[in-house]
Write a protein that holds these residues in place. Structure first.
Motif, PDB file in Angstrom:
ATOM      1  N   LEU A 133       0.832  -1.190   0.000  1.00  0.00           N
ATOM      2  CA  LEU A 133       0.000   0.000   0.000  1.00  0.00           C
ATOM      3  C   LEU A 133       0.868   1.242   0.000  1.00  0.00           C
ATOM      4  O   LEU A 133       1.728   1.419   0.869  1.00  0.00           O
ATOM      5  CB  LEU A 133      -0.925   0.016   1.225  1.00  0.00           C
ATOM      6  CG  LEU A 133      -1.748   1.301   1.440  1.00  0.00           C
ATOM      7  CD1 LEU A 133      -2.721   1.518   0.289  1.00  0.00           C
ATOM      8  CD2 LEU A 133      -2.505   1.245   2.767  1.00  0.00           C
ATOM      9  N   LEU A 134       0.662   2.095  -0.999  1.00  0.00           N
ATOM     10  CA  LEU A 134       1.320   3.407  -1.032  1.00  0.00           C
ATOM     11  C   LEU A 134       0.330   4.390  -0.425  1.00  0.00           C
ATOM     12  O   LEU A 134      -0.811   4.492  -0.894  1.00  0.00           O
ATOM     13  CB  LEU A 134       1.659   3.814  -2.472  1.00  0.00           C
ATOM     14  CG  LEU A 134       2.438   2.794  -3.306  1.00  0.00           C
ATOM     15  CD1 LEU A 134       2.742   3.366  -4.689  1.00  0.00           C
ATOM     16  CD2 LEU A 134       3.723   2.363  -2.615  1.00  0.00           C
ATOM     17  N   ASN A 135       0.769   5.094   0.606  1.00  0.00           N
ATOM     18  CA  ASN A 135      -0.176   5.912   1.357  1.00  0.00           C
ATOM     19  C   ASN A 135       0.463   7.172   1.911  1.00  0.00           C
ATOM     20  O   ASN A 135       1.680   7.369   1.799  1.00  0.00           O
ATOM     21  CB  ASN A 135      -0.754   5.078   2.517  1.00  0.00           C
ATOM     22  CG  ASN A 135      -1.952   5.731   3.173  1.00  0.00           C
ATOM     23  OD1 ASN A 135      -2.737   6.408   2.505  1.00  0.00           O
ATOM     24  ND2 ASN A 135      -2.089   5.568   4.473  1.00  0.00           N
ATOM     25  N   PHE A 136      -0.341   8.033   2.472  1.00  0.00           N
ATOM     26  CA  PHE A 136       0.095   9.228   3.178  1.00  0.00           C
ATOM     27  C   PHE A 136      -0.734   9.252   4.442  1.00  0.00           C
ATOM     28  O   PHE A 136      -1.974   9.243   4.359  1.00  0.00           O
ATOM     29  CB  PHE A 136      -0.139  10.458   2.296  1.00  0.00           C
ATOM     30  CG  PHE A 136       0.205  11.778   2.943  1.00  0.00           C
ATOM     31  CD1 PHE A 136      -0.715  12.818   2.966  1.00  0.00           C
ATOM     32  CD2 PHE A 136       1.456  11.982   3.513  1.00  0.00           C
ATOM     33  CE1 PHE A 136      -0.411  14.038   3.553  1.00  0.00           C
ATOM     34  CE2 PHE A 136       1.776  13.200   4.107  1.00  0.00           C
ATOM     35  CZ  PHE A 136       0.844  14.233   4.122  1.00  0.00           C
ATOM     36  N   TRP A 137      -0.096   9.269   5.599  1.00  0.00           N
ATOM     37  CA  TRP A 137      -0.760   8.929   6.862  1.00  0.00           C
ATOM     38  C   TRP A 137      -2.079   9.635   7.184  1.00  0.00           C
ATOM     39  O   TRP A 137      -2.968   9.023   7.764  1.00  0.00           O
ATOM     40  CB  TRP A 137       0.216   9.066   8.053  1.00  0.00           C
ATOM     41  CG  TRP A 137       0.606  10.491   8.359  1.00  0.00           C
ATOM     42  CD1 TRP A 137       1.662  11.182   7.843  1.00  0.00           C
ATOM     43  CD2 TRP A 137      -0.084  11.401   9.209  1.00  0.00           C
ATOM     44  NE1 TRP A 137       1.679  12.473   8.321  1.00  0.00           N
ATOM     45  CE2 TRP A 137       0.615  12.634   9.159  1.00  0.00           C
ATOM     46  CE3 TRP A 137      -1.225  11.303  10.014  1.00  0.00           C
ATOM     47  CZ2 TRP A 137       0.214  13.757   9.884  1.00  0.00           C
ATOM     48  CZ3 TRP A 137      -1.633  12.424  10.731  1.00  0.00           C
ATOM     49  CH2 TRP A 137      -0.907  13.637  10.663  1.00  0.00           C
ATOM     50  N   PRO A 138      -2.284  10.936   6.872  1.00  0.00           N
ATOM     51  CA  PRO A 138      -3.573  11.537   7.255  1.00  0.00           C
ATOM     52  C   PRO A 138      -4.710  11.228   6.282  1.00  0.00           C
ATOM     53  O   PRO A 138      -5.849  11.575   6.550  1.00  0.00           O
ATOM     54  CB  PRO A 138      -3.294  13.046   7.250  1.00  0.00           C
ATOM     55  CG  PRO A 138      -1.934  13.241   6.679  1.00  0.00           C
ATOM     56  CD  PRO A 138      -1.418  11.935   6.217  1.00  0.00           C
ATOM     57  N   SER A 139      -4.389  10.591   5.157  1.00  0.00           N
ATOM     58  CA  SER A 139      -5.408  10.440   4.113  1.00  0.00           C
ATOM     59  C   SER A 139      -6.553   9.538   4.541  1.00  0.00           C
ATOM     60  O   SER A 139      -6.355   8.387   4.934  1.00  0.00           O
ATOM     61  CB  SER A 139      -4.781   9.871   2.842  1.00  0.00           C
ATOM     62  OG  SER A 139      -5.795   9.389   1.981  1.00  0.00           O
ATOM     63  N   MET A 140      -7.753  10.086   4.414  1.00  0.00           N
ATOM     64  CA  MET A 140      -8.963   9.321   4.706  1.00  0.00           C
ATOM     65  C   MET A 140      -9.106   8.163   3.736  1.00  0.00           C
ATOM     66  O   MET A 140      -9.615   7.100   4.061  1.00  0.00           O
ATOM     67  CB  MET A 140     -10.180  10.213   4.501  1.00  0.00           C
ATOM     68  CG  MET A 140     -10.650  10.894   5.712  1.00  0.00           C
ATOM     69  SD  MET A 140     -11.870  12.071   5.183  1.00  0.00           S
ATOM     70  CE  MET A 140     -10.830  13.468   4.892  1.00  0.00           C
ATOM     71  N   PHE A 141      -8.673   8.420   2.509  1.00  0.00           N
ATOM     72  CA  PHE A 141      -8.840   7.419   1.451  1.00  0.00           C
ATOM     73  C   PHE A 141      -7.903   6.240   1.688  1.00  0.00           C
ATOM     74  O   PHE A 141      -8.280   5.082   1.526  1.00  0.00           O
ATOM     75  CB  PHE A 141      -8.624   8.063   0.093  1.00  0.00           C
ATOM     76  CG  PHE A 141      -9.538   9.238  -0.129  1.00  0.00           C
ATOM     77  CD1 PHE A 141      -9.045  10.546  -0.153  1.00  0.00           C
ATOM     78  CD2 PHE A 141     -10.901   9.055  -0.258  1.00  0.00           C
ATOM     79  CE1 PHE A 141      -9.897  11.619  -0.313  1.00  0.00           C
ATOM     80  CE2 PHE A 141     -11.766  10.134  -0.414  1.00  0.00           C
ATOM     81  CZ  PHE A 141     -11.260  11.413  -0.441  1.00  0.00           C
ATOM     82  N   GLY A 142      -6.673   6.577   2.105  1.00  0.00           N
ATOM     83  CA  GLY A 142      -5.712   5.525   2.441  1.00  0.00           C
ATOM     84  C   GLY A 142      -6.192   4.715   3.632  1.00  0.00           C
ATOM     85  O   GLY A 142      -6.028   3.487   3.682  1.00  0.00           O
ATOM     86  N   LEU A 143      -6.815   5.403   4.566  1.00  0.00           N
ATOM     87  CA  LEU A 143      -7.296   4.749   5.775  1.00  0.00           C
ATOM     88  C   LEU A 143      -8.383   3.723   5.446  1.00  0.00           C
ATOM     89  O   LEU A 143      -8.436   2.645   6.045  1.00  0.00           O
ATOM     90  CB  LEU A 143      -7.821   5.816   6.741  1.00  0.00           C
ATOM     91  CG  LEU A 143      -7.826   5.507   8.224  1.00  0.00           C
ATOM     92  CD1 LEU A 143      -6.506   4.919   8.690  1.00  0.00           C
ATOM     93  CD2 LEU A 143      -8.149   6.786   9.016  1.00  0.00           C
ATOM     94  N   ARG A 144      -9.226   4.036   4.463  1.00  0.00           N
ATOM     95  CA  ARG A 144     -10.241   3.071   4.031  1.00  0.00           C
ATOM     96  C   ARG A 144      -9.588   1.746   3.645  1.00  0.00           C
ATOM     97  O   ARG A 144     -10.063   0.664   3.990  1.00  0.00           O
ATOM     98  CB  ARG A 144     -10.972   3.594   2.785  1.00  0.00           C
ATOM     99  CG  ARG A 144     -11.972   4.688   3.047  1.00  0.00           C
ATOM    100  CD  ARG A 144     -12.448   5.253   1.706  1.00  0.00           C
ATOM    101  NE  ARG A 144     -13.598   6.112   1.895  1.00  0.00           N
ATOM    102  CZ  ARG A 144     -14.129   6.869   0.947  1.00  0.00           C
ATOM    103  NH1 ARG A 144     -13.614   6.864  -0.276  1.00  0.00           N
ATOM    104  NH2 ARG A 144     -15.176   7.617   1.192  1.00  0.00           N
ATOM    105  N   VAL A 145      -8.502   1.868   2.900  1.00  0.00           N
ATOM    106  CA  VAL A 145      -7.814   0.663   2.407  1.00  0.00           C
ATOM    107  C   VAL A 145      -7.196  -0.097   3.586  1.00  0.00           C
ATOM    108  O   VAL A 145      -7.299  -1.326   3.661  1.00  0.00           O
ATOM    109  CB  VAL A 145      -6.746   1.029   1.359  1.00  0.00           C
ATOM    110  CG1 VAL A 145      -6.045  -0.225   0.860  1.00  0.00           C
ATOM    111  CG2 VAL A 145      -7.372   1.788   0.204  1.00  0.00           C
TER     112      VAL A 145
END
Lengths: 236, 227
Positions: free
Chosen positions: B8-20
């Motif tokens: 998973l490529l993410n950025f910690w505050p992202s709501m969208f990343g958090l869904r994943v």
């Protein structure tokens, strides 16, 4: 056309110029689903519409056995799941399904959005954005659609993404002829042009999609009455 | 037997990343996590998501999937065995998809305007944000009355799509300059919040609301600074 599926209680709350409404109509026709088509007056929304889609108050809404489903992409998913036998729309493969959903979302975020802004501003910069976005879609078609099988993302037959994009086959020419929208050339997007050509020839699409002349009249009338936001407000 | 490679490529505050993250953790799927810097995006991110160059991107056995709702739909298909997110019934599935979409169309949209807009538009964004939460409160009462989640006793697709907004409530209130109504006004919503926050898989990856609020304020300052 396939044998009609006799499912009682399928009603479509529609609005004929809405591309979102067209998508649902097309899915129903592709699968031969008998349904009642109830055109809606968006300037004077019916009790049925407001009760069926209280959150967004928009068309299209599909009512099946008394239960309403809203949002065109969600409705088409539903139709494909309830009536899987005829003209299956979503691919079997999970990754390919994800691509169909991704490009549907791309169409809404980018192409639909730039067309919407073009209608409001008639601007050259927005037109250029629209062209660039179409080029990306052409790339997707080259990657996902087997040209040997046929013109669609689904090859010889229409698939989910084709249904989502089909209304553009009539809307883009209408906007081109009434508002001077500059679409991509055949050289720029050969496969997309073939896809839209195939859409306009498809028997189900011929019924589901309005004639370009009618859309042109509709667009012209709206321009005159200065209701630029009717597309955005009409349906999701 | 080859093991699935999941990244998973993410950025910690992202709501969208958090869904994943929520979807993967609820299903107990192990994955490699790569934190991206949005001002210095990795080559991997640029290649995996050339269209938007945005996170989150899920890379499964080398193949990238983008857009958070598309990703969690994919995750649910590929790992159906544990903690099914989409109901079997087509109508219930459509309802779950509707509320996930509502999260983007209405809640995120209002939140985004809260961050970026000024004056009257900013005020309207606050009203729209609260309206969206009110609708979610109503929906919880209608769809799963007496139950904690949209999915009844367990989180489903809609819950996963909406839950990441919870850690952003503090941040939105700060940039919005308002206080959200409480449980007296939105009983279902707050019961849902408590239920979500007590799920182990959720606790695992949710960032601290204080840190998120700090980040939201930084974003807001940038907008104000540029005005």
């Amino acid at each position: 056309m396939a044998m009609a599926c006799h499912d009682q209680d399928v009603t479509l709350l529609s609005f004929w110029p809405s591309p979102f409404s067209m998508r649902v109509k097309l899915a129903l026709l592709l699968k031969g689903i008998e349904h009642e088509d109830l055109p809606q007056d968006l300037g004077n929304k019916s009790k049925l519409l407001l009760e069926s889609n209280p959150v967004h108050k928009k068309v299209p809404v599909l009512i099946h056995k008394g239960k309403p489903i809203a949002e065109s992409a969600i409705i088409v998913h539903y139709i494909d799941e309830v009536w899987p036998g005829t003209s299956p729309l979503l691919p079997q493969d999970a990754f390919l399904r994800a691509q169909h959903r991704f490009w549907t979302d791309f169409f809404e975020k980018k192409i639909s959005d730039s067309l919407d802004r073009f209608i409001r501003s008639n601007g050259a910069a927005v037109n250029e954005e629209f062209i660039q976005d179409c080029l990306l879609l052409e790339g997707a078609l080259a990657e996902l659609g087997d040209e040997e099988e046929g013109p669609f993302f689904g090859g010889a037959s229409m698939s989910f993404l084709d249904v989502m994009l089909a209304p553009s086959a009539v809307w883009i020419p209408a906007l081109e002829q009434v508002m001077g929208l500059k679409p991509t050339s055949q050289e720029q997007c050969p496969r997309l042009h073939k896809l839209f050509g195939a859409v306009t020839e498809h028997p189900s699409a011929k019924v589901a999609l309005p004639q370009i002349e009618k859309l042109k009249e509709f667009t012209q009338a709206r321009l005159v009455s200065d209701h630029h936001v009717w597309i955005a407000k009409a349906s999701p | 037997m080859s093991k699935d490679s999941v990244k998973l490529l993410n950025f910690w505050p992202s709501m969208f990343g958090l869904r994943v993250r929520y979807a993967l953790d609820l299903k107990g799927v192990s994955y490699d996590y790569q934190e991206e810097s949005l001002s210095n995006k990795s080559k991997e991110l640029l290649e995996a998501n050339p269209i938007y160059t945005k996170i989150p991107v899920l890379i499964h056995n080398g193949k990238p999937i983008c857009e958070s709702l598309v990703i969690i739909d994919y995750i649910d298909s590929v790992w159906p065995g544990s903690h099914k997110l989409l109901p079997e019934d087509p109508y219930e599935k459509a309802v779950a998809r509707f509320w996930a979409d509502f999260g983007d169309r209405k809640l995120f949209d209002a939140g985004s305007r809260l961050r970026r807009a000024m004056g009257e538009e900013h005020k309207k964004a606050g009203e729209d944000f609260k309206w969206a939460l009110m609708k979610i409160d109503e929906a919880l009462g209608t769809i799963a009355p007496g139950k904690p989640f949209f999915g009844g006793d367990a989180m489903n697709f809609a819950d996963v799509a909406l839950a990441p907004f919870i850690c952003w409530f503090k941040g939105y209130q700060k940039v919005g300059g308002f206080v959200l109504p409480g449980p007296e006004e939105w009983p279902n919503l707050y019961k849902w919040v408590d239920a979500v926050n007590s799920v182990d898989a959720i606790k695992k990856s949710t960032p601290s609301p204080d840190k998120v609020a700090e980040f939201a304020e930084v974003l807001r300052k940038r907008v104000l600074g540029a005005a």
